[in-house]
Design an enzyme around this catalytic site. Structure first.
Site, short mmCIF file in Angstrom:
data_model
loop_
_atom_site.label_atom_id
_atom_site.label_comp_id
_atom_site.label_asym_id
_atom_site.label_seq_id
_atom_site.Cartn_x
_atom_site.Cartn_y
_atom_site.Cartn_z
N CYS A 169 8.72 -13.02 8.17
CA CYS A 169 9.15 -12.31 9.39
C CYS A 169 9.17 -13.23 10.61
CB CYS A 169 8.26 -11.11 9.64
SG CYS A 169 8.19 -10.02 8.22
N HIS A 191 9.25 -8.93 16.62
CA HIS A 191 9.62 -8.61 15.24
C HIS A 191 9.38 -7.12 15.03
CE1 HIS A 191 9.67 -8.16 11.03
NE2 HIS A 191 8.36 -8.16 10.88
N ASN A 223 11.82 -2.50 8.79
CA ASN A 223 11.41 -3.90 8.96
C ASN A 223 12.39 -4.78 8.17
OD1 ASN A 223 10.22 -6.42 8.66
ND2 ASN A 223 8.15 -5.63 8.36
O1 UT7 Z 1 6.38 -7.84 8.48
C1 UT7 Z 1 5.17 -7.62 7.84
C2 UT7 Z 1 5.35 -6.57 6.74
N1 UT7 Z 1 4.21 -5.74 6.60
C3 UT7 Z 1 3.93 -4.73 7.45
O2 UT7 Z 1 4.61 -4.48 8.39
C4 UT7 Z 1 2.70 -3.90 7.13
C5 UT7 Z 1 1.83 -3.60 8.32
N2 UT7 Z 1 1.02 -2.45 8.01
C6 UT7 Z 1 1.44 -1.20 8.28
O3 UT7 Z 1 2.49 -1.02 8.87
C7 UT7 Z 1 0.57 -0.06 7.89
O4 UT7 Z 1 -0.67 -0.56 7.38
C8 UT7 Z 1 1.23 0.87 6.81
C9 UT7 Z 1 2.38 1.63 7.46
C10 UT7 Z 1 1.72 0.06 5.63
C11 UT7 Z 1 0.21 1.89 6.33
O5 UT7 Z 1 -0.28 2.64 7.42
P1 UT7 Z 1 -1.86 2.81 7.58
O6 UT7 Z 1 -2.07 3.67 8.74
O7 UT7 Z 1 -2.46 1.44 7.60
O8 UT7 Z 1 -2.25 3.60 6.26
P2 UT7 Z 1 -3.27 3.19 5.10
O9 UT7 Z 1 -2.71 2.09 4.27
O10 UT7 Z 1 -4.64 3.01 5.67
O11 UT7 Z 1 -3.26 4.50 4.24
C12 UT7 Z 1 -3.70 5.77 4.79
C13 UT7 Z 1 -3.37 6.84 3.77
C14 UT7 Z 1 -3.82 6.48 2.35
O12 UT7 Z 1 -4.27 7.66 1.74
P3 UT7 Z 1 -5.84 7.96 1.60
O13 UT7 Z 1 -6.38 6.82 0.77
O14 UT7 Z 1 -6.36 7.98 2.99
O15 UT7 Z 1 -5.85 9.27 0.90
C15 UT7 Z 1 -2.53 6.04 1.69
O16 UT7 Z 1 -2.55 6.23 0.29
O17 UT7 Z 1 -1.95 7.04 3.70
C16 UT7 Z 1 -1.53 6.94 2.33
N3 UT7 Z 1 -0.17 6.43 2.29
C17 UT7 Z 1 0.90 7.23 2.39
N4 UT7 Z 1 1.03 8.55 2.52
C18 UT7 Z 1 2.27 9.06 2.59
C19 UT7 Z 1 0.24 5.14 2.19
N5 UT7 Z 1 1.58 5.11 2.21
C20 UT7 Z 1 2.01 6.37 2.32
C21 UT7 Z 1 3.30 6.96 2.40
N6 UT7 Z 1 3.39 8.30 2.53
N7 UT7 Z 1 4.43 6.23 2.36
#
Ligand code: UT7
Length: 330
Positions: free
Chosen positions: A116, A257, A287
């Protein structure tokens, strides 16, 4: 004494595939929903390549538009750079495909792999070739087809990525108040496993087993990337502003980005940037990695947020880990 030169952005162009994938489309086959994706990422839809479309085809379209915008022919270019982590093939470079598509031969063409941060890395490389006097006109492209490397069974990552390309023509100018005023590049390879594609390279070649284990798709530690991105975005903004002696008032637009609207808001609010000085179009494209900054530049200019003379601060971070920033006067 050689004349001092700057690399001025004289043309911009972008290309996205026609295919659209909305959050509701994901909800049809994954345990996810529009509300979760919108709240956590700011993304509503993304563009996805179809048959016959690829990183080189999107790059070529963006490059043609950037050339027309600059009033140049492809034959006037001295160098083509493509920043991508979703290349046409492992080799040759996507930049060589673009060169052939543009109908030019002889000039150098190579890819830059910085995820990125790729566009800011490539912009810096292009600018340095110009400042050194080696080349006068450089095509800098950021292009990705990350949908081809996204695991559509992994709801934690696949909902983030979209496809597209953005291109900028850099030309030498003796007006030192214009063009790339400052840039900074960083990497920390110890964080390689924050985001990576495990197989298909020399460490783990493609086999029936790697395909069955879905090892040719993006693996991501979302939370870790999130923390890294917030931290680096704030740090890069501070570094760029300090290096060029800029206050928030002096900056016309921050073009970050397009990683996640929450990350962008959190970092820019800490530095008291009002929302109108921060460009965000992640809602439409997701993204798009190396393509996100040049695509955002094109749309920001269309919306009148970037004009001749505007001071733009670009900040990016991604796999590698890499992070990079630049200050550009248009
Ligand atoms: O250019 C670099 C590329 N990478 C990125 O941009 C990633 C940067 N990170 C992020 O944007 C965020 O960490 C995410 C959007 C990927 C995830 O958001 P978060 O607030 O960090 O969520 P999390 O990973 O802590 O997950 C929270 C909950 C989990 O459930 P439990 O364990 O609390 O029951 C996940 O399983 O949300 C769940 N979850 C989803 N739920 C519905 C994860 N993905 C999804 C989804 N839909 N797509």
């Amino acid at each position: 004494m050689p004349t001092a030169l700057r690399a001025c952005v004289t043309g911009l162009g972008m290309a996205v595939p026609a295919g659209v994938m909305t959050n509701d489309d994901f909800a049809k086959f994954l345990d996810t929903n529009d509300e979760w994706i919108t709240q956590r990422t700011g993304i509503k839809k993304r563009r996805i390549v179809g048959e016959g479309e690829s990183t080189a085809s999107l790059s070529t379209e963006a490059a043609r538009l950037a050339l027309a915008d600059a009033g140049l022919e492809a034959g006037q270019l001295d160098l083509i750079l493509v920043a991508t982590i979703s290349p046409e093939m492992i080799f040759p470079a996507t930049a060589c495909f673009v060169q052939a598509n543009l109908g030019v031969t002889g000039i150098p063409a190579f890819d830059i792999s910085a995820a990125c941060s790729g566009f800011v890395y490539a912009l810096t490389v292009g600018a340095k070739f110009i400042e050194s006097g080696m080349y006068r006109r450089v095509m800098v492209i950021g292009a990705e087809t990350l949908s081809r490397f996204s695991d559509y069974t992994d709801r934690g990552s696949c909902i983030l990525f979209g496809d597209g390309a953005g291109a900028a023509v850099l030309e030498a100018t003796e007006d030192l108040s214009k063009g790339v005023q400052y840039s900074c590049l960083f990497a920390d390879g110890a964080g390689w496993d924050f985001i990576h594609v495990p197989a298909g390279g020399s460490r783990q070649i493609a086999s029936a087993e790697t395909v069955a284990q879905r090892l040719h798709y993006i693996k991501m530690k979302g939370r870790d990337v999130y923390k890294f991105a917030v931290d680096k975005m704030q740090w890069l903004l501070e570094d760029c502003m300090k290096a060029c002696n800029l206050s928030v008032d002096d900056v016309d637009l921050v073009v970050p980005h397009q990683v996640n609207s929450r990350i962008i808001e959190s970092a820019t609010q800490k530095l008291s940037f009002p929302p109108e000085k921060v460009y965000v179009n992640i809602d439409k494209y997701g993204n798009t990695s190396a393509a996100s900054i040049p695509m955002a530049m094109v749309e920001a200019r269309q919306e009148g947020k970037i004009k001749p003379g505007s001071t733009v601060v670009m900040v990016a971070f991604g796999a590698g880990l890499t992070w990079a920033g630049a200050v550009v006067r248009m």
